[in-house]
Design a protein around this motif. Structure first.
Motif, short mmCIF file in Angstrom:
data_model
loop_
_atom_site.label_atom_id
_atom_site.label_comp_id
_atom_site.label_asym_id
_atom_site.label_seq_id
_atom_site.Cartn_x
_atom_site.Cartn_y
_atom_site.Cartn_z
N SER A 160 0.83 -1.21 0.00
CA SER A 160 0.00 0.00 0.00
C SER A 160 0.86 1.25 0.00
O SER A 160 0.52 2.26 -0.65
CB SER A 160 -0.94 0.00 1.21
N ALA A 161 2.00 1.23 0.70
CA ALA A 161 2.91 2.37 0.69
C ALA A 161 3.52 2.54 -0.70
O ALA A 161 3.71 3.67 -1.18
CB ALA A 161 4.01 2.18 1.72
N ALA A 162 3.81 1.42 -1.36
CA ALA A 162 4.36 1.49 -2.72
C ALA A 162 3.35 2.10 -3.69
O ALA A 162 3.72 2.89 -4.57
CB ALA A 162 4.75 0.09 -3.18
N VAL A 163 2.09 1.75 -3.52
CA VAL A 163 1.03 2.33 -4.37
C VAL A 163 1.01 3.84 -4.24
O VAL A 163 0.90 4.58 -5.24
CB VAL A 163 -0.34 1.73 -4.00
N GLU A 164 1.13 4.34 -3.02
CA GLU A 164 1.09 5.78 -2.78
C GLU A 164 2.30 6.48 -3.39
O GLU A 164 2.19 7.60 -3.90
CB GLU A 164 1.03 6.07 -1.27
N ILE A 165 3.46 5.84 -3.36
CA ILE A 165 4.66 6.43 -3.98
C ILE A 165 4.44 6.61 -5.46
O ILE A 165 4.76 7.66 -6.04
CB ILE A 165 5.88 5.53 -3.70
N LYS A 199 3.28 10.53 -8.44
CA LYS A 199 3.77 10.95 -9.75
C LYS A 199 2.86 10.43 -10.86
O LYS A 199 3.31 10.15 -11.97
CB LYS A 199 5.21 10.47 -9.94
N ASN A 200 1.58 10.34 -10.51
CA ASN A 200 0.55 9.93 -11.47
C ASN A 200 0.88 8.61 -12.16
O ASN A 200 0.68 8.44 -13.36
CB ASN A 200 0.35 11.03 -12.54
N SER A 201 1.39 7.69 -11.39
CA SER A 201 1.77 6.38 -11.91
C SER A 201 1.05 5.29 -11.15
O SER A 201 0.39 5.54 -10.13
CB SER A 201 3.28 6.18 -11.79
N THR A 202 1.18 4.08 -11.64
CA THR A 202 0.64 2.91 -10.96
C THR A 202 1.75 1.90 -10.80
O THR A 202 2.77 1.96 -11.48
CB THR A 202 -0.52 2.29 -11.76
N VAL A 203 1.58 0.96 -9.86
CA VAL A 203 2.58 -0.09 -9.69
C VAL A 203 2.63 -0.91 -10.98
O VAL A 203 1.59 -1.31 -11.53
CB VAL A 203 2.24 -0.99 -8.49
N ALA A 204 3.81 -1.15 -11.49
CA ALA A 204 3.99 -1.63 -12.86
C ALA A 204 3.55 -3.08 -13.07
O ALA A 204 3.73 -3.94 -12.20
CB ALA A 204 5.45 -1.47 -13.27
N ILE A 205 3.03 -3.30 -14.27
CA ILE A 205 2.82 -4.63 -14.82
C ILE A 205 3.84 -4.78 -15.95
O ILE A 205 3.75 -4.08 -16.96
CB ILE A 205 1.40 -4.80 -15.40
N ILE A 206 4.81 -5.63 -15.78
CA ILE A 206 5.86 -5.77 -16.80
C ILE A 206 5.31 -6.60 -17.96
O ILE A 206 4.88 -7.74 -17.75
CB ILE A 206 7.12 -6.41 -16.19
N PRO A 207 5.35 -6.07 -19.20
CA PRO A 207 4.66 -6.74 -20.31
C PRO A 207 5.46 -7.82 -21.03
O PRO A 207 4.87 -8.71 -21.65
CB PRO A 207 4.36 -5.58 -21.26
N ASP A 208 6.80 -7.74 -20.98
CA ASP A 208 7.58 -8.70 -21.76
C ASP A 208 9.00 -8.80 -21.23
O ASP A 208 9.41 -8.07 -20.32
CB ASP A 208 7.59 -8.30 -23.25
N ARG A 209 9.77 -9.72 -21.82
CA ARG A 209 11.13 -9.97 -21.38
C ARG A 209 12.02 -8.74 -21.57
O ARG A 209 12.89 -8.46 -20.74
CB ARG A 209 11.70 -11.15 -22.17
N SER A 210 11.83 -8.00 -22.63
CA SER A 210 12.68 -6.85 -22.90
C SER A 210 12.56 -5.80 -21.80
O SER A 210 13.55 -5.30 -21.28
CB SER A 210 12.30 -6.24 -24.26
N VAL A 211 11.32 -5.47 -21.42
CA VAL A 211 11.10 -4.50 -20.35
C VAL A 211 11.61 -5.07 -19.03
O VAL A 211 12.23 -4.36 -18.22
CB VAL A 211 9.60 -4.13 -20.24
N TYR A 212 11.38 -6.35 -18.80
CA TYR A 212 11.84 -7.01 -17.58
C TYR A 212 13.36 -6.85 -17.41
O TYR A 212 13.84 -6.48 -16.33
CB TYR A 212 11.46 -8.48 -17.64
N ASP A 213 14.13 -7.14 -18.46
CA ASP A 213 15.58 -7.04 -18.38
C ASP A 213 16.04 -5.61 -18.13
O ASP A 213 16.96 -5.37 -17.32
CB ASP A 213 16.22 -7.57 -19.67
#
Length: 251
Positions: A143-148, A152-166
């Motif tokens: 929950s603290a991570a969500v607030e961080i 900055k108008n962001s959301t906790v990330a969903i990594i879409p593929d291997r390239s972004v993951y690396d």
């Protein structure tokens, strides 16, 4: 007149009986005959209707007062419960809508990644930007991570593929010197059913790369995080109330 051979004081009789037997000829007193098992003759019983009326009225008033108090407390408690349930449902719906909108915003409204600074675009793609945050020690619940991220108008990330993951992992590794533990474990927006190991959000087919011996099957280990160090890395899961050292945000 209401003369009698023997006088009885009757403290309380059923109200309907009193109403039926009330006599205007007896000056608000009622008279009726009852057999006396100890006498051969019949006796007349004199009842003070006015006194009975007052006793019954006081009793009814007392019962009604207690009933009103009980109903007020009962409905006040029920109202508080319903109010809290509505608040929780509204909050959950709002959070769900925010996640869905942020995760799917590139479909109809692509993100202009060129307008974001390097701070918010450590990993840049045509339709999204990813940035990382880490603390010196393990102090961040989910929950603290969500607030961080929200700041900055962001959301906790969903990594879409291997390239972004690396690329995200490489960005996290740059923060390792500033973390006491010598590694970074950063919250992600993926959720999992710890009983089955099946990803439940955003969908079972979303990109994932489990670390050693993961996912863990702890009863409350529903939230995924990315463990990253120079030699070992991978996604793991833990309770959202547990403490990690960082978060990956998406905008």
């Amino acid at each position: 007149m209401c003369s009698s051979v023997k006088s009885y004081v009757v403290p309380l009789l059923p109200i309907m009986t009193l109403l039926l037997l009330r006599s205007v000829d007896c000056e608000q007193r009622i008279c009726f005959e009852v057999p006396d098992s100890t006498l051969n003759d019949e006796v007349r019983v004199s009842v003070n209707y006015g006194k009975i009326d007052k006793i019954v009225s006081r009793h009814i008033d007392q019962v009604m007062r207690e009933w009103r108090v009980e109903m007020r407390h009962r409905f006040e408690d029920r109202g508080k419960i319903l109010k809290q349930q509505f608040k929780n449902a509204t909050t959950a719906m709002k959070e769900k809508l925010e996640e869905v909108i942020l995760f799917n915003k590139t479909k109809d409204c692509p993100v202009r990644t060129d307008k974001f600074s390097g701070e918010l675009c450590e990993v840049r793609r045509d339709d999204a930007c990813y940035w990382t945050y880490a603390t010196y020690s393990h102090t961040l619940t989910y929950s603290a991570a969500v607030e961080i991220c929200k700041k900055k108008n962001s959301t906790v990330a969903i990594i879409p593929d291997r390239s972004v993951y690396d690329d995200v992992r490489a960005s996290l590794n740059k923060r390792i010197p500033k973390v006491r533990a010598g590694y970074v474990d950063a919250w992600l927006g993926i959720r999992v059913d710890p009983r089955s190991g099946q990803i439940t959000y955003p969908d079972p087919d979303v990109f994932h790369s489990w670390g050693y011996n993961a996912p863990f099957k702890g009863e409350k280990s529903t939230q995924v995080f990315l463990f990253s160090s120079p030699g070992f890395y991978g996604m793991r899961n833990n309770a959202p109330t547990s403490y990690q050292s960082g978060v990956v945000c998406q905008i």
